[in-house]
Design an enzyme around this catalytic site. Structure first.
Site, PDB file in Angstrom:
ATOM      1  CG  ASP A 142      30.430  44.560  37.429  1.00 30.79           C
ATOM      2  OD1 ASP A 142      30.431  45.008  38.596  1.00 30.79           O
ATOM      3  OD2 ASP A 142      29.754  45.042  36.522  1.00 30.79           O
ATOM      4  CG  HIS A 143      34.016  46.345  42.296  1.00 32.40           C
ATOM      5  ND1 HIS A 143      33.961  47.259  41.280  1.00 32.40           N
ATOM      6  CD2 HIS A 143      33.626  47.008  43.408  1.00 32.40           C
ATOM      7  CE1 HIS A 143      33.556  48.421  41.761  1.00 32.40           C
ATOM      8  NE2 HIS A 143      33.347  48.299  43.056  1.00 32.40           N
TER       9      HIS A 143
ATOM     10  CG  HIS B  85      29.657  48.793  38.620  1.00 30.01           C
ATOM     11  ND1 HIS B  85      30.452  47.694  38.436  1.00 30.01           N
ATOM     12  CD2 HIS B  85      30.513  49.841  38.800  1.00 30.01           C
ATOM     13  CE1 HIS B  85      31.736  48.068  38.509  1.00 30.01           C
ATOM     14  NE2 HIS B  85      31.791  49.356  38.721  1.00 30.01           N
TER      15      HIS B  85
HETATM   16  C1  BG6 Z   1      34.368  51.718  39.747  1.00 25.03           C
HETATM   17  C2  BG6 Z   1      34.393  53.052  39.083  1.00 25.03           C
HETATM   18  O1  BG6 Z   1      34.107  50.705  38.815  1.00 25.03           O
HETATM   19  O2  BG6 Z   1      33.369  51.696  40.744  1.00 25.03           O
HETATM   20  C3  BG6 Z   1      34.607  54.165  40.091  1.00 25.03           C
HETATM   21  O3  BG6 Z   1      35.436  53.101  38.112  1.00 25.03           O
HETATM   22  C4  BG6 Z   1      33.597  54.064  41.194  1.00 25.03           C
HETATM   23  O4  BG6 Z   1      34.543  55.442  39.474  1.00 25.03           O
HETATM   24  C5  BG6 Z   1      33.559  52.656  41.771  1.00 25.03           C
HETATM   25  O5  BG6 Z   1      33.960  54.984  42.198  1.00 25.03           O
HETATM   26  C6  BG6 Z   1      32.438  52.502  42.759  1.00 25.03           C
HETATM   27  O6  BG6 Z   1      32.601  51.301  43.429  1.00 25.03           O
HETATM   28  P1  BG6 Z   1      32.107  51.107  44.926  1.00 25.03           P
HETATM   29  O7  BG6 Z   1      32.399  49.686  45.250  1.00 25.03           O
HETATM   30  O8  BG6 Z   1      32.879  52.078  45.761  1.00 25.03           O
HETATM   31  O9  BG6 Z   1      30.651  51.440  44.899  1.00 25.03           O
END
Ligand code: BG6
Length: 491
Positions: free
Chosen positions: A178-179, A241
């Site tokens: 989960d980045h 997230h």
């Molecule tokens: C991803 C989603 O997990 O997270 C995307 O699939 C989204 O739709 C992205 O744009 C958002 O990540 P960040 O790091 O740009 O907030």
């Protein structure tokens, strides 16, 4: 550090994720000396490509990232190899195994193997089972599987995927990405809470009135219409997230900072989130879909006119919800979340609104006293702000809000690695703290599945219901207004 000696096999090596995130992250680790010469990267994908062309792709992807190339880039690239691969063909796994053995000899790697799934999820199960049956995971060192979202599209499909990968990997060998958990300020939530005597004593329902978590994006679905129209904002952002941020904000102090202790506290939060019946969903969750509009001075189309999106789509591109956590610390404190595409700006932040004092000596009018706020800026700014009340100059008995700001990424941006770089390094070192455990995935899906069930039964009639470039539909404001609150604007 010989703990980093390993081979990294990337399934989906010609894809977007590998090129945008993984290659630059690996290079950055190498450049910083965190990865020495004892590693290899094997890119796996369907396309025919030789090592030369693959290395050129890797070089280009690094050039396109913000990372500066230095002289050692050719040595770095010599660690990269490519195999054109059919994931359903056993023979290809055997060949991959041979190549791994060769490279382990060449780079003096003790059999540690990392398998990174950076491709369409329908093959994750097949790949995992062949990796095992063909002996690719059967070596002397460790075996780890890094797996990207989407981890299923509901609880049953996630369960099936999990069973498939568990045939070949143990839970402690699986790193579910989960980045958001790699973002500096998401990692900072724990530190802000548990390293500061001025916050932790107040972190409960006696002093906090509500918590608001907003993750807004200005982009639309771009070229991901095919995926997104099936998924929607709830699956795409909330299941993972948003609920991860909720659990970090609400968890009890762990007894130590080990992976097991932290995870077990996070899991308890997910278990304590009050479940809704299908009939109750509409009281707590609202959805939206963007119409055309204007963002940063540019006209943009409605969601239903986007590429690969059904022109009558009922998919939500915005969600707002109210969560309650049923435990002693949080009973009675609403946690509001909202996320959506094509909103006013790209920004993720958490606002903690404190309760009013028992008596307001400075009361003059409704808006004379500002509640105290703690704002955790997750992105693009990283930092915290505190809103206090100070004396209004020259006006006796009146107050004015005073904002204290701390900016984390204003100090030294170059030292702040991207989320993927941090997570990849953690996985190489075997630290799974910032990855999601199966129990977290399962509990999150269980919660989200009820909402989808309600929404499926109860189709929308007012989509699109927010203009691009706004903060979402009115129903999202009503959700807080009913409780006497409002979303705090960007402060
Ligand atoms: C991803 C989603 O997990 O997270 C995307 O699939 C989204 O739709 C992205 O744009 C958002 O990540 P960040 O790091 O740009 O907030």
């Amino acid at each position: 550090d010989n703990r980093t000696y390993c081979s990294i096999v990337i399934f989906g090596a010609t894809g977007d994720l590998a090129n945008r995130k993984l290659f630059p992250s690996i290079y950055s680790l190498y450049k910083k000396g965190k990865l020495n010469e004892n590693f290899s990267v094997i890119g796996v994908a369907r396309r025919e490509l030789d090592n030369e062309a693959f290395r050129n792709n890797v070089r280009t992807s690094i050039q396109e990232s913000k990372i500066e190339l230095v002289d050692n880039v050719e040595t770095f690239l010599s660690h990269f190899h490519y195999v054109s691969f059919d994931v359903t063909d056993k023979q290809h796994y055997q060949d991959l195994n041979m190549l791994l053995h060769d490279l382990e000899g060449q780079f003096n790697i003790p059999g540690n193997r990392m398998f990174y799934m950076a491709m369409a999820p329908e093959f994750f199960g097949t790949i995992a089972s062949y990796l095992k049956s063909e002996g690719v995971t059967n070596d002397q060192g460790w075996n780890r599987l890094i797996i990207e979202k989407p981890f299923g599209h509901d609880l049953p499909s996630a369960q099936k995927l999990n069973n498939d990968i568990r045939e070949a990997f143990q839970e402690d060998e699986i790193y579910r990405i989960d980045h958001y958990l790699g973002k500096a300020m998401v990692q900072n939530i724990e530190v802000i809470r548990f390293a500061n005597a001025i916050f932790e004593p107040l972190w409960n329902n006696r002093y906090i009135s509500n918590i608001q978590i907003t993750s807004s994006e200005s982009l639309g679905v771009e070229d991901r219409g095919g995926y997104y129209d099936q998924a929607g904002a709830l699956r795409d952002m909330v299941q993972n997230h948003m609920l991860q941020m909720v659990s970090l904000l609400a968890m009890e102090p762990p007894i130590s900072l080990t992976t097991e202790e932290i995870r077990s506290e996070k899991i308890k939060v997910l278990r304590a989130i009050k479940r809704m019946t299908v009939d109750e969903v509409d009281q707590y969750f609202v959805r939206g879909q963007y119409d055309e509009g204007n963002i940063y001075g540019k006209d943009v189309p409605a969601y239903r006119s986007e590429n690969k999106v059904d022109p009558q789509s009922n998919t939500e591109t915005f969600v707002a919800g109210k969560l309650s956590i049923n435990n002693f610390r949080w009973a009675g404190v609403p946690i509001y979340i909202r996320t959506g595409k094509r909103m006013t700006e790209k920004s993720t932040k958490v606002v903690i609104q404190f309760k009013e004092l028992p008596m307001n000596l400075y009361y003059k009018s409704e808006d004379n006293m500002h509640p105290n706020l703690l704002i955790i800026h997750i992105q693009p700014d990283e930092g915290i702000s505190i809103v206090l009340n100070g004396k209004k100059l020259n006006i006796p008995g009146e107050t004015t809000p005073v904002k204290l700001d701390y900016c984390n990424n204003c100090l030294d941006e170059s030292n702040n690695p991207e989320a993927y770089e941090k997570l990849l390094y953690d996985a190489i070192l075997g630290d799974s703290t910032n990855f999601t455990h199966w129990d977290e995935v399962a509990l999150s899906w269980q919660f989200v599945d009820t909402i989808y069930k309600a929404w499926e039964n109860n189709k929308v009639s007012d989509f699109p219901n927010y203009r691009s470039g706004t903060m979402g539909p009115k129903v999202a404001d009503d959700l807080l207004a009913e409780d006497g609150f409002h979303w705090w604007p960007i402060l």
